[in-house]
Design a protein around this motif. Structure first.
Motif, PDB file in Angstrom:
ATOM      1  N   ALA A 149      42.066  20.932  40.929  1.00 21.23           N
ATOM      2  CA  ALA A 149      42.439  20.026  42.018  1.00 21.23           C
ATOM      3  C   ALA A 149      41.263  19.120  42.368  1.00 21.23           C
ATOM      4  O   ALA A 149      41.445  17.935  42.647  1.00 21.23           O
ATOM      5  CB  ALA A 149      42.899  20.817  43.236  1.00 21.23           C
ATOM      6  N   CYS A 150      40.067  19.655  42.368  1.00 23.42           N
ATOM      7  CA  CYS A 150      38.892  18.848  42.705  1.00 23.42           C
ATOM      8  C   CYS A 150      38.105  18.413  41.469  1.00 23.42           C
ATOM      9  O   CYS A 150      37.515  17.345  41.465  1.00 23.42           O
ATOM     10  CB  CYS A 150      37.945  19.630  43.619  1.00 23.42           C
ATOM     11  SG  CYS A 150      38.676  20.009  45.209  1.00 23.42           S
ATOM     12  N   HIS A 151      38.036  19.280  40.469  1.00 24.16           N
ATOM     13  CA  HIS A 151      37.156  18.982  39.325  1.00 24.16           C
ATOM     14  C   HIS A 151      37.891  18.371  38.137  1.00 24.16           C
ATOM     15  O   HIS A 151      37.242  17.815  37.251  1.00 24.16           O
ATOM     16  CB  HIS A 151      36.434  20.260  38.877  1.00 24.16           C
ATOM     17  CG  HIS A 151      35.406  20.721  39.865  1.00 24.16           C
ATOM     18  ND1 HIS A 151      34.211  20.064  40.062  1.00 24.16           N
ATOM     19  CD2 HIS A 151      35.401  21.764  40.727  1.00 24.16           C
ATOM     20  CE1 HIS A 151      33.514  20.692  40.994  1.00 24.16           C
ATOM     21  NE2 HIS A 151      34.214  21.727  41.435  1.00 24.16           N
ATOM     22  N   GLY A 155      36.522  18.559  34.140  1.00 26.00           N
ATOM     23  CA  GLY A 155      35.376  18.712  35.032  1.00 26.00           C
ATOM     24  C   GLY A 155      34.859  17.417  35.635  1.00 26.00           C
ATOM     25  O   GLY A 155      33.901  17.411  36.399  1.00 26.00           O
ATOM     26  N   LYS A 156      35.519  16.292  35.318  1.00 29.63           N
ATOM     27  CA  LYS A 156      34.958  14.985  35.716  1.00 29.63           C
ATOM     28  C   LYS A 156      35.640  14.342  36.920  1.00 29.63           C
ATOM     29  O   LYS A 156      35.293  13.221  37.289  1.00 29.63           O
ATOM     30  CB  LYS A 156      35.078  14.005  34.537  1.00 29.63           C
ATOM     31  CG  LYS A 156      34.263  14.393  33.326  1.00 29.63           C
ATOM     32  CD  LYS A 156      34.454  13.357  32.224  1.00 29.63           C
ATOM     33  CE  LYS A 156      33.798  13.808  30.936  1.00 29.63           C
ATOM     34  NZ  LYS A 156      34.228  12.988  29.797  1.00 29.63           N
ATOM     35  N   LEU A 157      36.633  14.994  37.507  1.00 29.63           N
ATOM     36  CA  LEU A 157      37.463  14.336  38.522  1.00 29.63           C
ATOM     37  C   LEU A 157      36.692  13.922  39.787  1.00 29.63           C
ATOM     38  O   LEU A 157      36.902  12.852  40.324  1.00 29.63           O
ATOM     39  CB  LEU A 157      38.650  15.239  38.880  1.00 29.63           C
ATOM     40  CG  LEU A 157      39.682  14.650  39.838  1.00 29.63           C
ATOM     41  CD1 LEU A 157      40.335  13.416  39.236  1.00 29.63           C
ATOM     42  CD2 LEU A 157      40.758  15.674  40.173  1.00 29.63           C
ATOM     43  N   MET A 158      35.801  14.777  40.254  1.00 27.68           N
ATOM     44  CA  MET A 158      34.975  14.504  41.439  1.00 27.68           C
ATOM     45  C   MET A 158      35.771  14.195  42.708  1.00 27.68           C
ATOM     46  O   MET A 158      35.455  13.272  43.465  1.00 27.68           O
ATOM     47  CB  MET A 158      33.979  13.374  41.146  1.00 27.68           C
ATOM     48  CG  MET A 158      33.004  13.746  40.059  1.00 27.68           C
ATOM     49  SD  MET A 158      31.547  12.716  40.056  1.00 27.68           S
ATOM     50  CE  MET A 158      32.095  11.381  39.052  1.00 27.68           C
ATOM     51  N   ALA A 162      33.343  16.489  44.894  1.00 24.80           N
ATOM     52  CA  ALA A 162      32.951  17.442  43.843  1.00 24.80           C
ATOM     53  C   ALA A 162      32.004  16.785  42.835  1.00 24.80           C
ATOM     54  O   ALA A 162      32.037  15.581  42.638  1.00 24.80           O
ATOM     55  CB  ALA A 162      34.193  17.973  43.138  1.00 24.80           C
ATOM     56  N   LYS A 163      31.180  17.625  42.224  1.00 24.14           N
ATOM     57  CA  LYS A 163      30.228  17.125  41.221  1.00 24.14           C
ATOM     58  C   LYS A 163      30.885  17.106  39.838  1.00 24.14           C
ATOM     59  O   LYS A 163      31.753  17.937  39.550  1.00 24.14           O
ATOM     60  CB  LYS A 163      29.001  18.035  41.190  1.00 24.14           C
ATOM     61  CG  LYS A 163      28.219  18.069  42.504  1.00 24.14           C
ATOM     62  CD  LYS A 163      27.088  17.057  42.499  1.00 24.14           C
ATOM     63  CE  LYS A 163      26.513  16.831  43.887  1.00 24.14           C
ATOM     64  NZ  LYS A 163      25.606  17.876  44.323  1.00 24.14           N
ATOM     65  N   LEU A 165      31.203  18.184  36.402  1.00 27.33           N
ATOM     66  CA  LEU A 165      30.717  19.402  35.746  1.00 27.33           C
ATOM     67  C   LEU A 165      30.274  19.143  34.307  1.00 27.33           C
ATOM     68  O   LEU A 165      29.531  19.941  33.741  1.00 27.33           O
ATOM     69  CB  LEU A 165      31.799  20.488  35.779  1.00 27.33           C
ATOM     70  CG  LEU A 165      32.243  20.919  37.189  1.00 27.33           C
ATOM     71  CD1 LEU A 165      33.314  21.999  37.096  1.00 27.33           C
ATOM     72  CD2 LEU A 165      31.073  21.399  38.023  1.00 27.33           C
ATOM     73  N   SER A 166      30.712  18.015  33.716  1.00 29.67           N
ATOM     74  CA  SER A 166      30.332  17.761  32.324  1.00 29.67           C
ATOM     75  C   SER A 166      28.870  17.302  32.213  1.00 29.67           C
ATOM     76  O   SER A 166      28.300  17.322  31.139  1.00 29.67           O
ATOM     77  CB  SER A 166      31.264  16.726  31.689  1.00 29.67           C
ATOM     78  OG  SER A 166      31.000  15.450  32.230  1.00 29.67           O
ATOM     79  N   VAL A 167      28.286  16.892  33.346  1.00 34.13           N
ATOM     80  CA  VAL A 167      26.877  16.473  33.301  1.00 34.13           C
ATOM     81  C   VAL A 167      26.004  17.380  34.178  1.00 34.13           C
ATOM     82  O   VAL A 167      24.832  17.109  34.382  1.00 34.13           O
ATOM     83  CB  VAL A 167      26.691  14.995  33.755  1.00 34.13           C
ATOM     84  CG1 VAL A 167      27.412  14.066  32.797  1.00 34.13           C
ATOM     85  CG2 VAL A 167      27.186  14.782  35.169  1.00 34.13           C
ATOM     86  N   SER A 168      26.612  18.457  34.683  1.00 35.16           N
ATOM     87  CA  SER A 168      25.858  19.364  35.554  1.00 35.16           C
ATOM     88  C   SER A 168      24.702  20.022  34.790  1.00 35.16           C
ATOM     89  O   SER A 168      24.817  20.328  33.612  1.00 35.16           O
ATOM     90  CB  SER A 168      26.818  20.435  36.083  1.00 35.16           C
ATOM     91  OG  SER A 168      26.092  21.415  36.780  1.00 35.16           O
ATOM     92  N   GLN A 169      23.593  20.190  35.495  1.00 29.32           N
ATOM     93  CA  GLN A 169      22.396  20.755  34.854  1.00 29.32           C
ATOM     94  C   GLN A 169      22.132  22.183  35.331  1.00 29.32           C
ATOM     95  O   GLN A 169      21.103  22.763  34.999  1.00 29.32           O
ATOM     96  CB  GLN A 169      21.162  19.910  35.233  1.00 29.32           C
ATOM     97  CG  GLN A 169      21.266  18.429  34.925  1.00 29.32           C
ATOM     98  CD  GLN A 169      20.948  18.154  33.471  1.00 29.32           C
ATOM     99  OE1 GLN A 169      20.151  18.854  32.864  1.00 29.32           O
ATOM    100  NE2 GLN A 169      21.590  17.145  32.890  1.00 29.32           N
TER     101      GLN A 169
END
Ligand code: HEC
Length: 210
Positions: A149-151, A155-158, A162-163, A165-169
């Motif tokens: 719903a958020c990601h 993982g890129k929805l933001m 939301a952050k 997730l595909s570029v999360s470190q």
């Protein structure tokens, strides 16, 4: 933007509550002169606060992927408290003013409760034919139920601040920590997901990185 609005909203709510506690107390204690002074002094700041409150709250309401019913009750309580406060303070009606404050405090409590609450969802593991069900596959099922719903699935929805997730470190330990305890508009999942589900979803989150 969303997270900035969230923090602004929280600050405005606290200032508002503080002001209303003071004003209602003065009314209940028959301190008419002090009340008149404060009311005059805070007239413009109150207008600014109300505008900020409505803009930030409205923005978040329209940008939330899911709205808990506590949140709707909160919105109704806030809007019901406004005419009560206006009439209560104008006519020095203690009952109405106190009722308005009770509604505002209830709304605040509901918001705090809704923030921490995640509905239990059905997790459906879909394994491609012939493949074994590994941790990533199981994690993906958890992610699809609770996180998209958020990601978004990639993982890129933001959504809702939301952050990506595909570029999360973040390290696995930090990812796990955020899932367990939540952060800003992300709720904690420690009471919703099993330890194994959390470990699997961490694996899936890592698999989203290129
Ligand atoms: C209501 C929206 C929402 C849902 C649902 C949600 N998240 Fe989040 N997530 C966020 C927000 C907002 C942040 C950014 C928090 C911050 O740092 O301000 C975030 C951050 C993260 C981060 C940290 C990324 C980084 O690099 O800082 C991870 C990992 C994460 N979420 C995983 C998950 C997983 C796994 C789930 C499902 C179990 C989930 N999220 C469900 C909103 C959400």
């Amino acid at each position: 933007m969303y997270t900035g609005f969230l923090h602004t909203h929280k600050l405005v709510v606290l200032l508002f509550l503080l002001l209303y506690v003071v004003k209602t107390a003065l009314l209940l204690l028959n301190q008419k002169e002090s009340l008149a002074k404060i009311t005059k002094f805070t007239k413009v700041p109150e207008m600014i606060l109300s505008t900020l409150f409505l803009v930030t709250g409205g923005y978040m309401l329209f940008n939330k992927p899911e709205i808990h019913y506590f949140t709707w009750i909160k919105v109704v309580a806030v809007f019901a408290s406004i005419p009560l406060a206006v009439v209560g303070f104008k006519n020095s009606n203690k009952v109405l003013a106190a009722l308005s404050l009770v509604l505002l405090i209830t709304a605040y409590g509901l918001a705090e409760m809704a923030k921490r609450r995640v509905e239990k969802k059905e997790v459906i593991v879909e394994a491609p034919a012939g493949s074994t069900i590994d941790a990533v596959t199981q994690g993906k099922a958890v992610f699809k139920a609770y996180c998209v719903a958020c990601h978004g699935e990639d993982g890129k929805l933001m959504m809702a601040g939301a952050k990506d997730l595909s570029v999360s470190q973040l390290s696995d330990a930090d990812v796990k920590n955020i899932i367990l305890n939540g952060k800003n508009s992300m709720a904690p999942y420690k009471n919703v997901l099993a330890e194994s589900e959390i470990n699997n979803v961490v694996e899936y989150v890592r698999s989203l990185r290129k």
